[in-house]
Motif scaffolding. Structure first.
Motif, PDB file in Angstrom:
ATOM      1  N   HIS A 145       0.837  -1.199   0.000  1.00  0.00           N
ATOM      2  CA  HIS A 145       0.000   0.000   0.000  1.00  0.00           C
ATOM      3  C   HIS A 145       0.872   1.250   0.000  1.00  0.00           C
ATOM      4  CE1 HIS A 145       0.269   1.266   4.395  1.00  0.00           C
ATOM      5  NE2 HIS A 145       0.985   0.171   4.354  1.00  0.00           N
ATOM      6  N   LYS A 165      -3.412   0.939  -6.447  1.00  0.00           N
ATOM      7  CA  LYS A 165      -4.397   0.006  -5.921  1.00  0.00           C
ATOM      8  C   LYS A 165      -3.767  -0.813  -4.799  1.00  0.00           C
ATOM      9  CE  LYS A 165      -7.099  -3.913  -7.622  1.00  0.00           C
ATOM     10  NZ  LYS A 165      -7.046  -4.955  -8.643  1.00  0.00           N
ATOM     11  N   ARG A 211       3.981  -4.181 -10.199  1.00  0.00           N
ATOM     12  CA  ARG A 211       3.273  -3.982 -11.453  1.00  0.00           C
ATOM     13  C   ARG A 211       1.759  -4.186 -11.239  1.00  0.00           C
ATOM     14  NH1 ARG A 211       2.095  -7.862 -15.216  1.00  0.00           N
ATOM     15  NH2 ARG A 211       2.115  -7.232 -17.407  1.00  0.00           N
ATOM     16  N   GLY A 238       0.565  -1.035  -9.168  1.00  0.00           N
ATOM     17  CA  GLY A 238       0.761   0.238  -9.860  1.00  0.00           C
ATOM     18  C   GLY A 238       1.444   1.259  -8.961  1.00  0.00           C
ATOM     19  N   VAL A 239       2.696   1.551  -9.226  1.00  0.00           N
ATOM     20  CA  VAL A 239       3.458   2.471  -8.383  1.00  0.00           C
ATOM     21  C   VAL A 239       3.203   3.903  -8.825  1.00  0.00           C
ATOM     22  CG1 VAL A 239       5.779   3.159  -7.687  1.00  0.00           C
ATOM     23  CG2 VAL A 239       5.233   0.741  -7.995  1.00  0.00           C
ATOM     24  N   LYS A 240       2.917   4.770  -7.873  1.00  0.00           N
ATOM     25  CA  LYS A 240       2.701   6.182  -8.225  1.00  0.00           C
ATOM     26  C   LYS A 240       4.030   6.836  -8.546  1.00  0.00           C
ATOM     27  CE  LYS A 240      -1.710   7.117  -6.155  1.00  0.00           C
ATOM     28  NZ  LYS A 240      -2.446   7.594  -4.966  1.00  0.00           N
ATOM     29  N   GLU A 241       3.939   7.855  -9.414  1.00  0.00           N
ATOM     30  CA  GLU A 241       5.143   8.476  -9.943  1.00  0.00           C
ATOM     31  C   GLU A 241       6.091   9.012  -8.883  1.00  0.00           C
ATOM     32  OE1 GLU A 241       5.213  11.663 -12.868  1.00  0.00           O
ATOM     33  OE2 GLU A 241       3.855  10.381 -14.045  1.00  0.00           O
ATOM     34  N   SER A 294       9.528   6.844  -4.144  1.00  0.00           N
ATOM     35  CA  SER A 294      10.963   6.639  -4.331  1.00  0.00           C
ATOM     36  C   SER A 294      11.559   5.680  -3.299  1.00  0.00           C
ATOM     37  CB  SER A 294      11.703   7.975  -4.282  1.00  0.00           C
ATOM     38  OG  SER A 294      11.393   8.661  -3.092  1.00  0.00           O
ATOM     39  N   LEU A 318      13.259   2.497  -3.857  1.00  0.00           N
ATOM     40  CA  LEU A 318      12.398   1.792  -4.805  1.00  0.00           C
ATOM     41  C   LEU A 318      13.200   1.199  -5.964  1.00  0.00           C
ATOM     42  CD1 LEU A 318       9.564   0.983  -5.704  1.00  0.00           C
ATOM     43  CD2 LEU A 318       9.341   3.223  -6.795  1.00  0.00           C
ATOM     44  N   ASP A 367       7.585   8.573  -0.457  1.00  0.00           N
ATOM     45  CA  ASP A 367       8.493   9.455  -1.181  1.00  0.00           C
ATOM     46  C   ASP A 367       9.721   9.805  -0.342  1.00  0.00           C
ATOM     47  OD1 ASP A 367       7.347  11.020   0.700  1.00  0.00           O
ATOM     48  OD2 ASP A 367       6.594  12.559  -0.674  1.00  0.00           O
ATOM     49  N   LYS A 382      15.079  12.587   0.147  1.00  0.00           N
ATOM     50  CA  LYS A 382      13.738  12.595  -0.415  1.00  0.00           C
ATOM     51  C   LYS A 382      13.769  12.900  -1.906  1.00  0.00           C
ATOM     52  CE  LYS A 382       9.428  15.034   0.331  1.00  0.00           C
ATOM     53  NZ  LYS A 382       8.665  15.810   1.285  1.00  0.00           N
ATOM     54  N   ILE A 428      18.392   6.541  -6.378  1.00  0.00           N
ATOM     55  CA  ILE A 428      17.060   7.145  -6.348  1.00  0.00           C
ATOM     56  C   ILE A 428      16.798   7.877  -7.647  1.00  0.00           C
ATOM     57  CG2 ILE A 428      15.583   8.767  -5.117  1.00  0.00           C
ATOM     58  CD1 ILE A 428      17.537   8.162  -2.710  1.00  0.00           C
ATOM     59  N   ALA A 483      15.573   5.487  -9.939  1.00  0.00           N
ATOM     60  CA  ALA A 483      14.193   5.095  -9.685  1.00  0.00           C
ATOM     61  C   ALA A 483      13.235   6.146 -10.218  1.00  0.00           C
ATOM     62  CB  ALA A 483      13.974   4.906  -8.191  1.00  0.00           C
ATOM     63  N   VAL A 484      13.538   7.388  -9.915  1.00  0.00           N
ATOM     64  CA  VAL A 484      12.658   8.468 -10.322  1.00  0.00           C
ATOM     65  C   VAL A 484      12.613   8.533 -11.852  1.00  0.00           C
ATOM     66  CG1 VAL A 484      12.392  10.974 -10.317  1.00  0.00           C
ATOM     67  CG2 VAL A 484      12.949   9.772  -8.206  1.00  0.00           C
ATOM     68  N   LEU A 493      10.545   5.748 -13.167  1.00  0.00           N
ATOM     69  CA  LEU A 493       9.119   5.918 -12.921  1.00  0.00           C
ATOM     70  C   LEU A 493       8.527   7.036 -13.771  1.00  0.00           C
ATOM     71  CD1 LEU A 493       9.154   5.238  -9.153  1.00  0.00           C
ATOM     72  CD2 LEU A 493       8.056   3.886 -10.929  1.00  0.00           C
ATOM     73  N   PHE A 515       2.679   1.647 -18.660  1.00  0.00           N
ATOM     74  CA  PHE A 515       3.422   1.545 -17.411  1.00  0.00           C
ATOM     75  C   PHE A 515       3.910   0.122 -17.204  1.00  0.00           C
ATOM     76  CE2 PHE A 515       3.479   0.436 -12.952  1.00  0.00           C
ATOM     77  CZ  PHE A 515       4.268   1.425 -12.415  1.00  0.00           C
ATOM     78  N   ILE A 534       7.777  -1.392 -17.243  1.00  0.00           N
ATOM     79  CA  ILE A 534       8.322  -2.092 -16.085  1.00  0.00           C
ATOM     80  C   ILE A 534       8.809  -3.457 -16.522  1.00  0.00           C
ATOM     81  CG2 ILE A 534       7.612  -3.389 -14.042  1.00  0.00           C
ATOM     82  CD1 ILE A 534       7.160  -1.068 -12.763  1.00  0.00           C
ATOM     83  N   ILE A 547      -5.780  -1.741   6.072  1.00  0.00           N
ATOM     84  CA  ILE A 547      -4.505  -1.007   6.009  1.00  0.00           C
ATOM     85  C   ILE A 547      -4.221  -0.342   7.353  1.00  0.00           C
ATOM     86  CG2 ILE A 547      -3.308   0.939   4.929  1.00  0.00           C
ATOM     87  CD1 ILE A 547      -4.880   0.236   2.330  1.00  0.00           C
ATOM     88  N   ARG A 591       6.734   8.537  10.506  1.00  0.00           N
ATOM     89  CA  ARG A 591       7.861   9.137   9.789  1.00  0.00           C
ATOM     90  C   ARG A 591       8.360  10.389  10.501  1.00  0.00           C
ATOM     91  NH1 ARG A 591       5.974   9.477   3.523  1.00  0.00           N
ATOM     92  NH2 ARG A 591       5.607  11.592   4.248  1.00  0.00           N
TER      93      ARG A 591
END
Lengths: 517, 214
Positions: free
Chosen positions: A224, A229, A287, A290-293, A296, A314, A363, B8, B15, B18-19, B22, B32, B36, B67, B75
């Motif tokens: 999550h 999703k 996959r 679905g990873v949000k942009e 990180s 990530l 992030d 961050k 990182i 990764a960015v 993505l 997407f 991947i 959840i 954090r």
């Protein structure tokens, strides 16, 4: 499997196959450690008295035969038991009739005690004093016990029928392989192993609050956070995804000890092991969710009593991270994260969170206790954080303390590994580092994997130092203790991977060179 | 730019990768997943050019309640802190009752033996000179104190403390380590504002492999 102290009892269930109700329980009990005597009580389940009442059922009246299946009560051990008469009742050596078996599966005779246990060792040491009891049945159906002094069994294996095929394999009682446990970790006996795969029961352990008991049917992995999703995967789901099998090492980043000559490879750096892991790529699961942009990092959380957590970039999760459920062909062992764990090849062991229950994408890192208070190291007055990768290292595992060697040809053997990729070369010096020679690499050379090396050396009997150093595919050469100390301004801490040197004494005794050189 | 914001925003090469990866996945789900797959799936699968479906249809979606029942992390920016509050005084009382039995070690006198104190020393006075590395001189973020006590302490009864108790214990330990005053109250607003002396001591890993020893 745990080996209890000498005084503790071991129990095994002897169950006659085919019989509907007759259950025989064999209790292996060490009565007196000093006398080195083992007492076995054969007790019939239904009977109330302590009485040896073995009911044997003749499977086929026409055949002279015994059908006894030794079955270990409970899980996780070997099918083996030493059956012995109660103390005092000295066993008479009996001529054992030749056995004839219907089918191997239905047959069974007693065999030496489970491998490695104190019991079996003592049994062996005791020699004539101990004996193996076999259950024999005459053609008339009369059952009796026959004892054979164990030494005799070993004298000439061609003269005695061995045990039939069993349900679990055993380790020879001559092989004494043990991890070395402390309160928080348990070390792999590197000096006793061959090749590069660590037998699962000898894989090192490090946990922060014990080994949790997890019901695989109730196991769930939640993913999550910064995902499209949020999803829950059961163990069966994980197993249905396309699977990947790979071999890699796993090493604790706090894996260096020195300080005295009598340290074995197990004690110096036994917190590294190698396994063939099977599981699903984390990228496959990511996959699905679905990873949000903006994501990180992700948090990996275990379901042990420490609720272990680490923040992982990530990029690693999308690269070679896996959720593994199998170890060397079977389910991951409880000590290694049953039923599923994260596996981050080449990274410090703590990040491969065991018993994983939750992954949260984010992030930024979460700054958990294990990545701040722990698993950070002093470097030139600062504290280095998120030092994930295990740098290249090697160790000679033979000859190494406590081995003693003789003059002449010696094959120096060891393992080398790097968290940054493949081992390119291993160099060995037999003259205290004055000259270095390339060792033979025994393939396969795998990415982020223990890699075997060998170097043939003729020892002239003079005292010397033997040393190895690993070079990985990035061109990194395993440093000396001094080099590390100079680079970090610190003489220890996590990620200390110095060259290990062994002193070979004139009498052949091999000792660790504890000099911080 | 603080150390944390550098983390961050991805100063680590890892990182950045990764960015970068993505951000390649703009828009459609289909694209997407293909990206991947093409760039990141296990190599053997790539070689075989296996065509994967958009989704394997395994697993189930997780509801917020589920959840929330597991999402206990806190954090440094305070995200994850629950409602509740605690004072130094309350914390001290709980500490005496539930923690001191294992955490007896006083940092200035070095670490107690395992028999005397199964848990490490938790209190120290200064950044320099102290032999024990703990909250006052080594922990970079106050949120970690809350998070760790909440998830793992007391060692013999993990997960047994209420939010108020954890806030109180956090307040007491921060006070005992000379970070907050005796009258401070810890809650979801105040805790993230606590500055830890050791934050400036932390640097990211700069080892890269190759010839340089770091």
């Amino acid at each position: 499997m745990k080996f209890k102290s000498e005084e503790k009892q071991k129990a095994r269930a002897l169950q006659q196959k085919g019989a509907s109700a007759e259950q025989i329980t064999t209790t292996l009990q060490q009565k007196d450690a000093k006398a080195e005597q083992i007492v076995t009580t054969l007790q019939q389940k239904d009977a109330s008295a302590e009485q040896i009442a073995t009911t044997l059922q003749q499977k086929d009246a026409s055949v002279q035969q015994i059908v006894t299946t030794l079955q270990q009560k409970g899980a996780g051990g070997e099918i083996a038991a030493t059956s012995q008469q109660k103390s005092g009742t000295r066993l008479k050596k009996t001529q054992i009739p030749l056995f004839e078996f219907d089918t191997p599966q239905e047959s069974g005779i007693s065999l030496p005690a489970p491998n490695g246990s104190k019991i079996s060792r003592r049994t062996l040491l005791a020699g004539m004093a101990t004996a193996v009891v076999v259950l024999v049945q005459t053609s008339a159906g009369k059952a009796f016990q026959a004892a054979v002094p164990e030494r005799e069994l070993y004298d000439d294996p061609t003269k005695k029928l061995g045990p039939p095929p069993g349900k679990l394999g055993t380790r020879s009682p001559h092989e004494k392989l043990f991890k070395l446990p402390s309160g928080t970790s348990s070390r792999t006996p590197l000096q006793d192993l061959y090749g590069t795969i660590t037998p699962s029961d000898l894989h090192f352990e490090r946990n922060h609050a014990g080994v949790p008991a997890i019901d695989p049917d109730k196991y769930e992995l939640l993913i999550h956070g910064m995902v499209e999703k949020p999803m829950i995967f059961k163990l069966a789901d994980l197993k249905r995804f396309p699977s990947v099998t790979r071999i890699c090492f796993l090493e604790c980043s706090g894996n260096f000890r020195t300080g005295r000559e009598t340290l074995s490879p197990q004690e110096i750096c036994g917190l590294t092991s190698q396994t063939e892991w099977t599981g699903v790529m984390l990228s496959t699961l990511l996959r699905e969710v679905g990873v949000k942009e903006k994501a990180s990092w992700f948090l990996a959380e275990g379901s042990d009593a420490a609720v272990m957590t680490r923040s992982i970039p990530l990029s690693k999760g999308l690269d070679d991270a896996m959720i593994v459920y199998a170890q060397n062909g079977e389910a991951v062992r409880p000590e290694q994260g049953y039923p599923a764990r994260l596996l981050l090849p080449g990274w410090e062991g703590n990040t491969s969170v065991k018993w994983i229950r939750r992954i949260e994408l984010s992030d930024q890192p979460f700054m958990t206790r294990e990545e701040t208070s722990k698993y950070t190291e002093p470097v030139n007055g600062k504290y280095r954080q998120f030092s994930f990768t295990m740098d290249a290292r090697s160790i000679i595992t033979f000859p190494a303390y406590p081995a003693k060697v003789e003059k002449g040809w010696i094959e120096i053997r060891g393992i080398a590994w790097s968290g940054r990729g493949k081992i390119r070369a291993v160099e060995v010096s037999t003259d205290a580092g004055k000259s270095w020679k390339l060792a033979d690499i025994s393939g396969p050379v795998l990415d982020k994997a223990h890699t075997g090396f060998r170097y043939l050396w003729q020892w002239n009997g003079e005292e010397t130092l033997i040393v190895s150093r690993a070079i990985d595919e990035t061109g990194y050469t395993q440093p000396t203790y001094k080099q590390l100390q100079q680079a970090r301004g610190a003489g220890g801490g996590y990620h200390y991977n110095p060259i290990t040197a062994w002193i070979v004494k004139r009498d052949g005794q091999v000792l660790l060179n504890p000099d911080r050189a | 730019m603080s150390y944390r914001s550098r983390l961050k925003y991805g100063i680590f090469p890892a990182i950045i990768t990764a960015v970068f990866i993505l951000q390649g996945f703009s828009g459609k789900d289909q694209q997407f997943s293909r990206n991947i797959f093409n760039s990141l799936s296990p190599q053997d699968t790539i070689k075989k050019k296996v065509r994967w479906p958009g989704s394997f249809g395994l697993g189930r979606s997780a509801g917020q309640k589920y959840i929330d029942s597991l999402d206990i992390d806190v954090r440094p920016d305070g995200q994850g802190l629950p409602p509740g509050a605690g004072t130094v005084k309350q914390g001290q009382a709980i500490y005496l009752a539930k923690c001191l039995v294992c955490h007896t070690g006083k940092s200035s006198r070095g670490r107690a033996s395992a028999a005397e104190s199964p848990g490490p020393a938790l209190i120290t006075d200064s950044l320099s000179g102290a032999r024990v590395k703990t909250i006052g001189n080594y922990w970079p973020y106050a949120s970690t104190v809350y998070d760790y006590i909440n998830r793992a302490m007391p060692y013999n009864a993990p997960g047994s403390l209420s939010p108020d108790e954890v806030y109180s214990l956090t307040a007491y330990l921060l006070y005992a380590n000379k970070i907050i005053p005796a009258d401070a109250v810890m809650n979801a607003k105040t805790l993230p504002r606590v500055k830890m002396p050791a934050e400036k001591m932390f640097v990211p890993d700069d080892r890269t492999g190759g010839a340089v020893i770091r």
